[in-house]
Enzyme design. Structure first.
Site, short mmCIF file in Angstrom:
data_model
loop_
_atom_site.label_atom_id
_atom_site.label_comp_id
_atom_site.label_asym_id
_atom_site.label_seq_id
_atom_site.Cartn_x
_atom_site.Cartn_y
_atom_site.Cartn_z
N GLU A 1 -9.15 -9.84 3.39
CA GLU A 1 -9.43 -8.43 3.06
C GLU A 1 -10.77 -8.28 2.36
O GLU A 1 -11.05 -8.97 1.36
CB GLU A 1 -8.29 -7.87 2.17
CG GLU A 1 -8.55 -6.40 1.80
CD GLU A 1 -7.33 -5.67 1.26
OE1 GLU A 1 -6.23 -6.24 1.27
OE2 GLU A 1 -7.50 -4.52 0.82
N GLU B 1 0.21 -12.56 -1.76
CA GLU B 1 -1.23 -12.52 -2.06
C GLU B 1 -1.62 -13.68 -2.96
O GLU B 1 -0.88 -14.03 -3.90
CB GLU B 1 -1.58 -11.22 -2.81
CG GLU B 1 -1.45 -9.98 -1.96
CD GLU B 1 -1.91 -8.72 -2.70
OE1 GLU B 1 -2.45 -8.84 -3.83
OE2 GLU B 1 -1.73 -7.63 -2.14
N SER C 1 0.85 -1.19 0.00
CA SER C 1 0.00 0.00 0.00
C SER C 1 0.89 1.24 0.00
O SER C 1 0.42 2.35 -0.29
CB SER C 1 -0.93 0.01 1.22
OG SER C 1 -0.21 -0.30 2.40
O1 KIV Z 1 -0.38 -3.45 1.47
C1 KIV Z 1 -1.05 -3.45 2.53
O2 KIV Z 1 -1.07 -2.48 3.28
C2 KIV Z 1 -1.80 -4.66 2.85
C3 KIV Z 1 -2.80 -4.56 3.97
C4 KIV Z 1 -3.89 -3.67 3.62
C5 KIV Z 1 -3.27 -5.90 4.40
O3 KIV Z 1 -1.63 -5.65 2.23
#
Ligand code: KIV
Length: 265
Positions: free
Chosen positions: A185, A117, A47
């Site tokens: 998620e 993932e 993220s």
């Molecule tokens: O990239 C991220 O912050 C995540 C979380 C939202 C689980 O994968």
């Protein structure tokens, strides 16, 4: 709260019924404050691409980006588990490349675990190879942002019975493969609760209701930048920062800053 958290102790927390608190961090000062505050794990999420780098999604985040920010975070953390996201395409091309990249995040950058993932159908070979190298892996199912082009947007997953059954099967398969925990998620709360009861490893929810063994949120989503329904503003740092920047500009332009106490005589 003072015990060092490990991938193995994550599982014990579930057995003991202790909820697990995880936050994302991307830099030294934020990670140090989280560690001090008692988070169980700091996730260096990809993220990063959106909340720090200003991108639209996570797809352009590179191994070099993740390595740089994982090193900043792990330098700050002495108690919590540091989990680094493996970015898009860093574990899809070959199992050997997946091991090399996961090994870099652990060996060079100080992470204690990595997060991948997707389902074992798609990433099983890479997942097993990383685990064989002795690196703990956290799984991630439901809305997996690296597959955003496939989903067509950030949408809740598992609303239809066949999708819910598939996500449950994926979570079970990640447990069977050896993951120490799994992120759920953006799935309906009843499905997340069902998966949580079906697994012996902890589930860490984001937008998945209170029935998970723990929660993870993006740091910016608790500090005033959050727009998603599941985000909660614990402190409006965004407004405070904006106010501080505007006050500084005003004072410089008005000649109030620097005052006498800020000068060297
Ligand atoms: O990239 C991220 O912050 C995540 C979380 C939202 C689980 O994968």
């Amino acid at each position: 709260m003072n015990d060092v958290v490990t991938a193995a102790s994550f599982r014990r927390k579930k057995e003991d019924g202790e909820k697990i608190a995880v936050l994302t961090a991307y830099d030294y000062p934020s990670a140090a404050l989280m560690d001090e505050a008692g988070v169980d794990a700091v996730l260096v999420g990809d993220s990063l691409g959106m909340v720090v780098m200003g991108r639209e999604n996570t797809l352009s985040v590179t191994m070099d980006d993740m390595a740089r920010h994982t090193a900043m975070v792990s330098r700050a953390v002495s108690r919590a588990l540091v989990i680094a996201d493996m970015p898009f395409l860093s574990y899809h091309v070959s199992a050997a490349e997946a091991v090399r990249n996961a090994g870099r995040l652990v060996g060079e950058c100080g992470a204690h675990a990595v997060k991948l993932e997707g389902s074992t159908d798609r990433i099983g070979e890479a997942l097993r190879a990383v685990l064989s190298a002795g690196i703990p892996v956290m799984g991630h199912v439901g809305l997996t942002p690296q597959s955003i082009l496939h989903f067509g947007g950030f949408k809740v997953q598992g609303r239809e019975p066949q999708d819910a059954a598939r996500i449950l099967a994926e979570a079970r398969a990640l447990e069977a493969a050896g993951c120490f925990a799994v992120v759920l998620e953006c799935v309906p709360a009843p499905l997340a609760a069902e998966i949580t009861s079906a697994l012996t490893i902890p589930t860490i929810g984001i937008g998945a209701g209170g029935g998970c063994d723990g929660q993870v949120l993006v740091m910016h989503d608790i500090l005033g930048w959050g727009r998603a329904r599941f985000a909660k503003t614990y402190a409006d740092v965004k407004t405070a920062m904006g106010g501080a920047f505007a006050a500084y500009v005003r004072e410089v332009k008005g000649g109030e800053y620097p005052a006498a106490e800020h000068r060297y005589e």
